[in-house]
Design a protein around this motif. Structure first.
Motif, PDB file in Angstrom:
ATOM      1  N   ARG A 700      11.948 -24.026  -4.805  1.00 29.87           N
ATOM      2  CA  ARG A 700      12.820 -23.043  -4.341  1.00 29.87           C
ATOM      3  C   ARG A 700      12.123 -22.425  -2.939  1.00 29.87           C
ATOM      4  O   ARG A 700      11.205 -22.528  -2.817  1.00 29.87           O
ATOM      5  CB  ARG A 700      13.117 -21.956  -5.085  1.00 29.87           C
ATOM      6  N   LYS A 701      13.104 -21.826  -2.226  1.00 30.00           N
ATOM      7  CA  LYS A 701      12.618 -21.191  -0.872  1.00 30.00           C
ATOM      8  C   LYS A 701      12.405 -19.851  -1.358  1.00 30.00           C
ATOM      9  O   LYS A 701      13.116 -19.109  -1.833  1.00 30.00           O
ATOM     10  CB  LYS A 701      13.762 -21.423   0.154  1.00 30.00           C
ATOM     11  N   TYR A 702      11.034 -19.156  -0.832  1.00 31.62           N
ATOM     12  CA  TYR A 702      10.753 -17.937  -1.094  1.00 31.62           C
ATOM     13  C   TYR A 702       9.973 -17.246   0.120  1.00 31.62           C
ATOM     14  O   TYR A 702      10.087 -17.785   1.250  1.00 31.62           O
ATOM     15  CB  TYR A 702       9.401 -17.994  -2.189  1.00 31.62           C
ATOM     16  N   HIS A 703       9.979 -16.158  -0.219  1.00 30.78           N
ATOM     17  CA  HIS A 703       9.613 -15.128   1.077  1.00 30.78           C
ATOM     18  C   HIS A 703       8.617 -14.292   0.452  1.00 30.78           C
ATOM     19  O   HIS A 703       8.447 -13.986  -0.827  1.00 30.78           O
ATOM     20  CB  HIS A 703      10.414 -14.357   1.615  1.00 30.78           C
ATOM     21  N   ASP A 704       7.996 -13.384   1.302  1.00 30.52           N
ATOM     22  CA  ASP A 704       6.938 -12.395   0.665  1.00 30.52           C
ATOM     23  C   ASP A 704       7.291 -11.074   1.125  1.00 30.52           C
ATOM     24  O   ASP A 704       8.038 -10.916   2.243  1.00 30.52           O
ATOM     25  CB  ASP A 704       5.647 -12.566   1.658  1.00 30.52           C
ATOM     26  N   VAL A 705       7.173 -10.056   0.266  1.00 28.86           N
ATOM     27  CA  VAL A 705       7.366  -8.751   0.519  1.00 28.86           C
ATOM     28  C   VAL A 705       6.284  -7.916   0.318  1.00 28.86           C
ATOM     29  O   VAL A 705       5.486  -7.715  -0.632  1.00 28.86           O
ATOM     30  CB  VAL A 705       8.560  -8.355  -0.580  1.00 28.86           C
ATOM     31  N   LYS A 706       6.160  -6.844   1.268  1.00 28.31           N
ATOM     32  CA  LYS A 706       4.779  -5.815   1.384  1.00 28.31           C
ATOM     33  C   LYS A 706       5.714  -4.641   1.199  1.00 28.31           C
ATOM     34  O   LYS A 706       6.566  -4.132   1.877  1.00 28.31           O
ATOM     35  CB  LYS A 706       4.278  -6.222   2.650  1.00 28.31           C
ATOM     36  N   LEU A 707       4.945  -3.607   0.588  1.00 25.70           N
ATOM     37  CA  LEU A 707       5.213  -2.414   0.009  1.00 25.70           C
ATOM     38  C   LEU A 707       4.030  -1.406   0.612  1.00 25.70           C
ATOM     39  O   LEU A 707       2.822  -1.791  -0.027  1.00 25.70           O
ATOM     40  CB  LEU A 707       5.579  -2.128  -1.087  1.00 25.70           C
ATOM     41  N   LYS A 708       4.158  -0.525   1.419  1.00 25.13           N
ATOM     42  CA  LYS A 708       3.185   0.378   1.650  1.00 25.13           C
ATOM     43  C   LYS A 708       3.471   1.931   1.354  1.00 25.13           C
ATOM     44  O   LYS A 708       4.518   2.252   1.350  1.00 25.13           O
ATOM     45  CB  LYS A 708       3.223   0.454   3.320  1.00 25.13           C
ATOM     46  N   PHE A 709       2.482   2.224   0.469  1.00 26.87           N
ATOM     47  CA  PHE A 709       2.678   3.719  -0.115  1.00 26.87           C
ATOM     48  C   PHE A 709       1.566   4.668   0.380  1.00 26.87           C
ATOM     49  O   PHE A 709       0.633   4.505   0.809  1.00 26.87           O
ATOM     50  CB  PHE A 709       2.170   3.354  -1.522  1.00 26.87           C
ATOM     51  N   PHE A 710       2.475   5.838   0.896  1.00 29.33           N
ATOM     52  CA  PHE A 710       1.753   6.698   1.851  1.00 29.33           C
ATOM     53  C   PHE A 710       2.166   8.207   1.637  1.00 29.33           C
ATOM     54  O   PHE A 710       3.346   8.548   1.030  1.00 29.33           O
ATOM     55  CB  PHE A 710       1.803   6.395   3.350  1.00 29.33           C
ATOM     56  N   LYS A 711       1.437   9.246   1.995  1.00 25.82           N
ATOM     57  CA  LYS A 711       1.858  10.692   1.815  1.00 25.82           C
ATOM     58  C   LYS A 711       2.448  10.914   3.296  1.00 25.82           C
ATOM     59  O   LYS A 711       1.965  10.915   4.318  1.00 25.82           O
ATOM     60  CB  LYS A 711       0.469  11.378   1.578  1.00 25.82           C
ATOM     61  N   ASP A 712       3.827  11.267   2.939  1.00 25.15           N
ATOM     62  CA  ASP A 712       4.463  11.538   4.317  1.00 25.15           C
ATOM     63  C   ASP A 712       4.465  13.086   4.666  1.00 25.15           C
ATOM     64  O   ASP A 712       5.340  13.859   4.115  1.00 25.15           O
ATOM     65  CB  ASP A 712       5.983  11.205   4.002  1.00 25.15           C
ATOM     66  N   GLU A 713       3.737  13.404   5.381  1.00 24.67           N
ATOM     67  CA  GLU A 713       3.289  14.776   5.792  1.00 24.67           C
ATOM     68  C   GLU A 713       4.276  15.400   6.520  1.00 24.67           C
ATOM     69  O   GLU A 713       4.732  16.750   6.274  1.00 24.67           O
ATOM     70  CB  GLU A 713       1.948  14.655   6.313  1.00 24.67           C
ATOM     71  N   ASN A 714       4.913  14.824   7.456  1.00 21.42           N
ATOM     72  CA  ASN A 714       6.248  15.094   8.245  1.00 21.42           C
ATOM     73  C   ASN A 714       7.387  15.121   7.727  1.00 21.42           C
ATOM     74  O   ASN A 714       8.677  15.269   8.427  1.00 21.42           O
ATOM     75  CB  ASN A 714       5.906  14.932   9.464  1.00 21.42           C
ATOM     76  N   ARG A 715       7.592  14.326   6.505  1.00 23.04           N
ATOM     77  CA  ARG A 715       8.744  14.123   5.876  1.00 23.04           C
ATOM     78  C   ARG A 715       9.749  13.128   6.792  1.00 23.04           C
ATOM     79  O   ARG A 715      11.211  13.423   6.597  1.00 23.04           O
ATOM     80  CB  ARG A 715       9.454  15.177   5.168  1.00 23.04           C
ATOM     81  N   ASN A 716       9.159  12.430   7.602  1.00 22.91           N
ATOM     82  CA  ASN A 716      10.087  11.566   8.450  1.00 22.91           C
ATOM     83  C   ASN A 716      10.593  10.306   7.855  1.00 22.91           C
ATOM     84  O   ASN A 716      11.351   9.433   8.438  1.00 22.91           O
ATOM     85  CB  ASN A 716       9.598  11.607   9.866  1.00 22.91           C
ATOM     86  N   GLY A 717       9.882   9.809   6.801  1.00 29.97           N
ATOM     87  CA  GLY A 717      10.503   8.654   5.808  1.00 29.97           C
ATOM     88  C   GLY A 717       9.466   7.542   6.641  1.00 29.97           C
ATOM     89  O   GLY A 717       9.644   6.386   5.969  1.00 29.97           O
ATOM     90  N   VAL A 718       8.660   7.545   7.574  1.00 34.92           N
ATOM     91  CA  VAL A 718       7.965   6.347   7.920  1.00 34.92           C
ATOM     92  C   VAL A 718       6.492   6.940   7.973  1.00 34.92           C
ATOM     93  O   VAL A 718       6.263   7.908   8.100  1.00 34.92           O
ATOM     94  CB  VAL A 718       8.383   5.847   9.256  1.00 34.92           C
ATOM     95  N   TRP A 719       5.484   5.776   7.990  1.00 31.61           N
ATOM     96  CA  TRP A 719       4.375   6.028   8.067  1.00 31.61           C
ATOM     97  C   TRP A 719       3.751   6.267   9.518  1.00 31.61           C
ATOM     98  O   TRP A 719       4.086   5.258  10.335  1.00 31.61           O
ATOM     99  CB  TRP A 719       3.512   4.738   7.280  1.00 31.61           C
ATOM    100  N   ASP A 720       2.976   7.339   9.708  1.00 29.75           N
ATOM    101  CA  ASP A 720       2.520   7.492  10.988  1.00 29.75           C
ATOM    102  C   ASP A 720       1.002   7.360  11.092  1.00 29.75           C
ATOM    103  O   ASP A 720       0.430   7.765   9.784  1.00 29.75           O
ATOM    104  CB  ASP A 720       3.039   9.002  11.492  1.00 29.75           C
ATOM    105  N   ALA A 721       0.417   7.328  12.028  1.00 27.09           N
ATOM    106  CA  ALA A 721      -0.817   7.123  12.199  1.00 27.09           C
ATOM    107  C   ALA A 721      -1.567   8.382  11.789  1.00 27.09           C
ATOM    108  O   ALA A 721      -1.182   9.488  12.314  1.00 27.09           O
ATOM    109  CB  ALA A 721      -1.313   6.724  13.740  1.00 27.09           C
TER     110      ALA A 721
END
Length: 901
Positions: A700-721
């Protein structure tokens, strides 16, 4: 061989159609697929148009196309394959199941008596199991997790027992695991067990042996490697299938020709997501794939679509026999598409054929047919287009029109010939009264098998409860245009007319019908005399509850020839009968006088009165053993004598033996026909088949999925430096355990596109943070990708579990692994487990909660939880602590004073 006969009116002659299935009983293969052959003979001098209808639509699903109209020429016999899939029955319901069909005479709209064959479902057992991943994960420091994929391809319910041991012989699961799997089902078992009598260090680099057994000594051994939970999860890369194939050898030897051998191979398997894959191969002579009758084909089905590659054999207005590819879509009987592109293996032709059905509105439907071929050597080509529309005005009235166009280009002659088709149909049916008028007319230059064909059918009919009366006029002619290098001319190849009345009467299991008609008939490539008939015909059938069956067909005709100087007239009589009692029977036929056009002409020219005698007994035998083995035999003797074409006298002895051994997977048969008065017209036919199960791996044809868990200090939904990642925490993806790495990332490798579930209920070291979108989230992947999982600040519940033991007892209890359930006023639930230190931690949103320590796994006879449920308020508080106490019950002691003497 059993036979059901009935007299039916068509065209210019009353036909006695003879039809029966080649097999009385059909055994399904492992995919619940079956094949039978319907043999229909037309002994009359007139072609008929029929349609075969399935009555028991709730039992089987047809694979063969029964929607098309079938034309059977005069004196011809056709063999119609009936391929079907059995609608799955209840488990362990292994029985004989009759399936009924009926023939519709298209020219009279009359239904013949139903006939059937029996489907016998033998109990089959076929299951397969494998570990979805050879790496068995160890989690929670003392838990072992594995996934087992079990496929039950048989048609009975299987009950399994699962045991597991490590390579060192240590028992991992304290007790046996029992589970059941229904027939034709797959299951994926995900289980986690505490490690018994061993430790994590002992399991390092160890292997686990899994033993799966059914209730019939079937066994499957599997081995997996121990792996500590990490930040990568690997999904199964390959799909394992068992393709059920049927390999068959066929042989034929006739006294008139050389012996022939054929090798057939066919199989089909249901895949996941309503898909199927199959192959079909037939050699033309043993091992010879290049002959005109050979077939090798692969097909793939997904939903209503089927894709085919290899040999393309089909017959519409032209015979298509070549190599190519095809695509078909079948949503309903009125909505379908069928396209093939091929190269002929008999002529230098490229061919394209398309048939489609459309539903334009609720009451308007139509069909379209395109055909084109191109001769790549000469540059000549043909093109054909036909279209029909049908409008259901109301429940009583239906109207339809048809039209068509064709052209034929001869590059050698530089000649383009065009042809046309037109036709209509008007039908009315209400309260037992019906009427129909239909005309189809193909021009002399229309290409294909219908060149120069014209047809008319007009009929009125009235039906009562047990009686039916009808009047009809049918007319058929064929005047094809003949092309020669020197000239073009049109010939009257066929001309037929018939006008008459018919009545029928039915009472219980008996039926009688009669016809009175006047007919005109001519079959000749040049102008010839016209045969005229005054005819009456009667049919009687009886098939009641008694084991006796009887049918009789009789006809009396007065025949003359028009257009001759000499006077010709004859009286013709024909009789057919069939009488059976249980498995024994006798059938025969007696004719005196000309009943067909060629017999009339020969009688006039040679003064030979046609006579035919045919009679013989038969006996059928069928036996089914307890192990499912089946044996059947048909023996018959037949005496035959006629002088229609040349004097023949034959005495046949025929025997047909068939067997089926389902447990061994073998089936076969042997048919022998011997002419005891001559060496001519004898034959031997045999077949031997074996059902195989070929293990196959599908990539079968497959793909890879990455999940990054982080503390969202500014609550913008994305990981910031600069935002802190969540490392070394356990999460679950589709039930698979993983632990985030130092970058807060987990990778799910080799996954398919689709929806996945992320669970974060088991995070034990994270304090004061909760997932922004809840502890259970769903995400959809397409060709892999990276996704962020933000956490926001929260409140938390911290607690401990203390065990107070009785000093007089030696038993000690460790609360590690006990569940702590938390529910708020909205009914939202959260849970965590107690760690090895007897502590627990749970991050939750603001609210009021009830915290409960589960007593599962705690012996009520020995231990008691004090204050097992406690309430906490996190509306104004950022944190709360909860403490539980488990007290060991004191052991009752009986103390007896010992007296001293």
């Amino acid at each position: 061989m059993s036979q059901i006969s009935t007299a039916q009116q068509f065209g210019n002659f009353e036909n006695i159609l003879e039809y029966h299935f080649s097999e009385k009983e059909i055994n399904l293969n492992e995919n619940d697929l079956g094949l039978n052959r319907l043999i229909i003979a037309n002994p009359s001098p007139q072609a008929v148009n029929i349609k075969v209808q399935l009555l028991d639509t709730d039992k089987i699903r047809m694979i063969s196309d029964l929607e098309r109209t079938i034309n059977i020429g005069p004196g011809q016999q056709i063999i119609l394959p009936i391929r079907f899939s059995y609608r799955y029955h209840q488990e362990s319901d292994f029985r004989a199941d009759p399936v009924s069909f009926q023939i519709l005479m298209q020219d009279t709209q009359e239904l013949l008596e139903p006939f059937d064959f029996v489907i016998k479902t033998q109990e089959t057992r076929n299951w397969r199991a494998n570990l979805t991943n050879n790496q068995v994960l160890v989690q929670y420091e003392d838990m072992v997790e594995f996934e087992l994929n079990v496929q039950n391809r048989g048609n009975r319910r299987e009950e399994f027992t699962l045991r597991s041991t490590s390579q060192k012989g240590q028992k991992l699961i304290d007790e046996r695991l029992f589970f059941a799997l229904e027939a034709k089902r797959d299951t994926l078992i995900r289980l986690s067990f505490p490690v018994a009598e061993t430790s994590l260090a002992d399991l390092e680099l160890d292997q686990i042996r899994f033993s799966l057994r059914d209730g019939f000594d079937g066994k499957k051994e599997m081995t997996g490697n121990i792996q500590l939970v990490g930040s990568e999860i690997r999904q199964q890369q390959n799909a394992y299938y068992d393709i059920p194939l049927t390999m068959e050898v066929q042989g034929f030897r006739s006294s008139l020709g050389r012996p022939m051998m054929f090798l057939n191979l066919a199989g089909s398997i249901e895949l996941h997501n309503d898909q199927a894959l199959g192959i079909n191969m037939r050699t033309d002579g043993m091992g010879h794939l290049g002959g005109p009758n050979s077939l090798y084909q692969a097909h793939y089905r997904k939903g209503d679509f089927t894709y085919t590659a290899g040999t393309i054999i089909k017959f519409t207005d032209f015979l298509i026999n070549g190599y190519g590819a095809g695509m078909s879509y079948h949503k309903s009987d009125k909505e379908f598409h069928d396209l093939t592109v091929s190269q002929s293996r008999m002529d230098p032709l490229y061919q394209v054929d398309y048939s489609g059905g459309f539903k334009y509105a609720q009451d308007v439907a139509g069909t379209v047919h395109h055909f084109a071929n191109y001769d790549y050597q000469s540059g000549s080509y043909n093109y054909l287009f036909t279209k029909s529309l049908q409008y259901q005005i109301n429940r009583a009235w239906t109207v339809g029109v048809s039209g068509g166009y064709s052209n034929e280009f001869d590059n050698f002659q530089g000649r383009l010939t065009e042809g046309h088709l037109w036709g209509y149909e008007v039908a009315y049916q209400k309260n037992g009264f019906s009427a129909i008028s239909q005309i189809n007319n193909y021009s002399d230059t229309f290409i294909g098998i219908n060149r120069g064909f014209s047809y008319q059918r007009h009929q009125v009919r009235k039906s009562w409860k047990n009686y039916e009366l009808s009047a009809f006029h049918n007319q058929t002619a064929r005047r094809p245009m003949i092309f020669t290098p020197d000239s073009i001319y049109v010939v009257d190849a066929m001309q037929l007319k018939e006008t008459g009345v018919r009545n029928s009467f039915a009472y219980k299991k008996a039926r009688m019908s009669g016809t009175f008609s006047y007919m005109e008939q001519r079959f000749a490539m040049q102008a010839g005399p016209m045969a005229q008939y005054l005819r009456t015909a009667w049919t009687y059938n009886y098939g009641g509850n008694l084991p006796v069956r009887f049918s009789l067909n009789s006809a009396l005709s007065y025949v003359t020839l028009e257009g001759l100087e000499d006077v010709y007239s004859r009286i013709a009589v024909t009789n057919n009968f069939n009488l059976s009692y249980r498995s024994f029977g006798i059938r025969g036929r007696v004719d005196r006088g000309p009943n067909f056009y060629n017999e009339v002409v020969r009688d006039f020219e040679d003064n030979i009165l046609p006579q035919r005698i045919q009679a013989g007994p038969y006996v059928d035998f069928t036996k089914t053993l307890k192990n499912g083995a089946q044996f059947s035999n048909n023996t018959q003797a037949e005496y035959f004598k006629d002088n229609v074409f040349f004097d023949r006298e034959m005495l046949f002895v025929r025997n047909s033996f068939r067997f089926n051994l389902p447990k061994a997977g073998f089936y076969g048969g042997l048919s022998v026909s011997l002419n005891m008065l001559s060496r001519n017209n004898s034959f031997v036919n045999f077949n031997l088949g074996k059902k195989l199960s070929v293990p196959t791996v599908g990539i079968r044809k497959y793909h890879d999925v990455k999940l990054k868990f982080f503390k969202d200090e500014n609550r913008n939904g994305v990981w910031d430096a600069g935002e802190e990642v969540i490392a070394n925490e356990y999460v679950m993806v589709n039930g698979r355990m993983a632990m985030t790495d130092a970058e807060g990332v987990i990778t799910y490798k080799n996954v398919e596109d689709g929806e996945y579930t992320l669970e974060m209920r088991n995070m034990r070291n994270l304090v004061g943070w909760v997932p922004a979108k809840g502890v259970e989230q769903h995400f959809t992947t397409y060709k892999g990708g990276a996704y962020g999982v933000p956490f926001i600040k929260s409140k938390f519940i911290k607690g401990s579990v203390r065990v107070i033991h009785d000093d007089n007892q030696t038993d000690r209890f460790n609360p590690q692994g006990m569940k702590v359930n938390v529910v708020n006023e909205k009914g939202e639930q959260y849970e965590t487990i107690v760690n090895s230190k007897g502590e627990f931690l749970l991050n939750v949103p603001s609210g009021r909660y009830i915290v409960t320590l589960s007593s599962a796994g705690l012996s009520a006879d020995k231990y008691q939880i004090e204050n097992s449920s406690q309430s906490v308020d996190l509306l104004d508080n950022g944190r709360c602590e909860v403490h539980f106490t488990i007290r060991q019950k004191a052991r009752d002691m009986n103390i007896r004073r010992i007296s001293r003497r």
